[in-house]
Design an enzyme around this catalytic site. Structure first.
Site, mmCIF file in Angstrom:
data_model
loop_
_atom_site.group_PDB
_atom_site.id
_atom_site.type_symbol
_atom_site.label_atom_id
_atom_site.label_comp_id
_atom_site.label_asym_id
_atom_site.label_seq_id
_atom_site.Cartn_x
_atom_site.Cartn_y
_atom_site.Cartn_z
ATOM 1 N N LYS A 134 3.085 1.498 10.871
ATOM 2 C CA LYS A 134 2.915 2.278 9.815
ATOM 3 C C LYS A 134 2.114 3.849 11.879
ATOM 4 C CE LYS A 134 3.406 0.638 4.945
ATOM 5 N NZ LYS A 134 2.030 1.379 3.974
ATOM 6 N N ARG A 140 5.215 -12.948 9.881
ATOM 7 C CA ARG A 140 5.520 -11.395 9.257
ATOM 8 C C ARG A 140 6.799 -11.339 9.967
ATOM 9 N NH1 ARG A 140 1.520 -7.245 11.108
ATOM 10 N NH2 ARG A 140 3.960 -5.649 10.483
ATOM 11 N N GLU A 144 0.476 -1.278 -0.450
ATOM 12 C CA GLU A 144 0.502 -0.359 -0.191
ATOM 13 C C GLU A 144 1.058 1.134 -0.583
ATOM 14 O OE1 GLU A 144 -3.869 -0.319 2.497
ATOM 15 O OE2 GLU A 144 -2.925 -2.211 3.904
#
Length: 565
Positions: free
Chosen positions: A276, A266, A40
């Protein structure tokens, strides 16, 4: 790919690579392997993304396939061209290139819209006009089944008309959404009539004002993979519960291919945050100087800190790819760059906090060009010259008037060896009015270049130095971990309470070997006895050298943790 490639492709610490090798070996997968990296563009990539980049591009490279770069640009309010540019730069910096042109989910907005119409026409989607608060109430929770929306039984014709009104901009944001008609009592919350289109009156960085409705990530993700012919859709573990929804869309739409989704754990690092939202807070509250601050775990920050692409790729290969999440010790990442630079970084000397040494028996105007190896084990890195002069500089901490036997540096009345040079002996000190030592008088033994003193009294240690007259001034930023806590912000703690107060120390009055003043940005070097450093990629310039510490020579945090234990 050769006939035996599948058997030789297996790796004990990468289950995805092993899975694909076995698929090829069994004949379950025929043709090339096609993967994608779909970030993204709403922030800079971080170290966790590096694992995904290395995995997706690495799989395509390993099996002779292709990997696409596709931006998931379905949320125009949070996306910027600057993020798109930085992501492409990061992928290239890591040493990868994507197949063909850069792709965007917005490239498929027309097709995705047609897919939405297909679902409506088949009675599999409806326009819902519940408010967001009402929708949450109707959705239920883990213990309570959801309740059907009163708009759920609209006819396909009614839904088509309402959806056209959504596209025409006749609804405000939050007044209507298109939802898939699946099962409001499903145990998997993602199947409780998820939103697949919502209204956003925002200008899009690729499509401008052509659309005021945007597909959800869950709707666009799998269909974009199918449109592009992706064979292996590799996602992190948090998307495992979304896979039944992706499969439902694939089964109910006329897509040209059927990607298979596989989830992996992850990358989570201790002493680090990668959210973020949290990274943006660090920037907004001026804890750091931006997305590429060398203390940030962003790839831009890691690059500016001085990490090499090879060290990041080796780190990702070392930690492997598992089916479950876990926390990796930050020391493993630091070991990766330390190992790389130990083998590849040339050596040099830098004095951070200078103390003047006057060599009283050396000519005041004398200059001797000593020679030292560029690297102790790398002849290909050549040699460097070290001007030796009447006045030199050493670290203030490398001298004491008196010291015990454990102190292996310069002491008044004692000897020490200057690295790559002579043995000196301290004879006197010069102090200012405040009683501070401003200079040390020493003598040198001219016969000790490469040899011990003839009287057999060996020096107690070795210290680094730089010529006072020929050395060049530099700024050195000594970076350390941004957080002092292993798990920043755990529990009810504010992550800012866990900041490391010593994450940055700036030395403005450093002196470096003369040749270092002209190196290019991103030149990496070991400052002997201090650590590994890099010429800052933005601030370093000829005549204005600026170096960032990458890592110390040794893992100092391991000792801290041992002492705390």
């Amino acid at each position: 790919m050769s006939d035996n490639a599948a058997s030789t492709s297996k790796s004990g610490n990468n289950f995805v690579r092993n899975m694909i090798a076995e698929q090829i070996e069994r004949g379950d997968h025929v043709g090339e392997v096609v993967t994608r990296f779909p970030p993204e563009p709403n922030g800079f990539l971080h170290i966790g993304h590096a694992k995904s980049i290395c995995l997706n591009f690495g799989l395509a490279e390993h099996f002779g396939g292709r990997c696409r770069l596709r931006f998931d640009d379905t949320n125009p309010e949070k996306e910027e061209q600057a993020f798109i540019d930085s992501i492409q730069e990061d992928v290239h910096w890591l040493g990868f290139d994507w197949d063909g042109h850069v792709r965007f989910t917005s490239d498929y907005f027309d097709t995705l819209y047609e897919y939405a119409l297909h679902l409506i026409e088949n009675g599999d989607a409806y326009v819902d006009e519940l408010t967001s608060e009402q929708a949450r109430e109707y959705r239920g929770d883990w213990n309570t089944p959801g309740t059907n929306s009163p708009y759920r039984d609209r006819t396909p014709e009614e839904n088509l008309a309402a959806f056209e009104r959504m596209r025409a901009g006749e609804f405000g944001e939050g007044q209507a959404s298109l939802r898939a008609k699946i099962d409001m009592a499903a145990g998997n919350m993602n199947l409780r009539d998820p939103v697949i289109y919502r209204i956003r009156h925002a200008t899009h960085h690729q499509t401008g004002d052509a659309w005021c409705i945007y597909p959800s990530y869950d709707f666009a993700h799998g269909q974009s993979d199918a449109i592009e012919g992706v064979t292996h859709s590799i996602c992190t573990l948090e998307f495992e519960d979304h896979r039944p929804l992706y499969d439902w869309f694939i089964e109910h739409l006329p897509v040209p291919a059927r990607p298979v989704q596989t989830e992996f754990g992850r990358l989570n690092l201790n002493y680090t945050v990668t959210s973020k939202r949290k990274l943006k807070r660090l920037i907004d509250e001026q804890v750091v100087d931006g997305w590429d601050d060398p203390r940030m775990p962003t790839l831009a920050g890691i690059r500016r800190r001085g990490y090499t692409p090879a060290s990041i790729r080796n780190f990702c290969e070392t930690i492997g790819v598992a089916r479950s999440d876990g926390v990796v010790d930050a020391a493993m990442l630091e070991h990766a760059i330390r190992d790389d630079l130990n083998n590849n970084a040339p050596r040099a000397m830098c004095v951070l906090d200078p103390l003047k040494i006057v060599i009283t028996n050396y000519p005041e105007d004398g200059v001797e060009q000593l020679v030292a190896a560029g690297h102790p084990n790398r002849d290909d890195l050549g040699e460097r010259t070290l001007p030796f002069t009447h006045e030199i500089l050493i670290e203030k901490e490398d001298f004491r008037e008196e010291a015990n036997k454990k102190y292996k540096r310069l002491v008044l009345g004692k000897r020490v060896r200057l690295r790559n040079a002579y043995v000196i002996e301290a004879t006197d000190v010069v102090k200012n009015d405040a009683g501070e030592i401003v200079a040390v008088h020493c003598t040198y033994d001219p016969d000790t270049l490469g040899d011990n003193p003839a009287d057999g009294i060996k020096p107690k240690g070795v210290i680094h130095w730089v010529s006072a007259s020929h050395g060049k001034k530099a700024t050195v930023r000594q970076y350390d971990r941004l957080f002092a806590a292993e798990h920043p912000g755990r529990g009810d703690r504010d992550m800012l309470d866990d900041l490391n107060p010593d994450s940055l120390t700036v030395y403005e009055n450093c002196t470096i070997e003369p040749d270092l003043a002209t190196v290019e940005p991103e030149y990496r070097v070991q400052f002997e006895r201090i650590g590994y450093f890099v010429a800052d990629r933005h601030d370093h310039a000829p005549g204005k050298p600026v170096f960032n510490r990458i890592v110390p020579l040794r893992d100092t945090w391991a000792k801290i943790e041992a002492d705390d234990g």
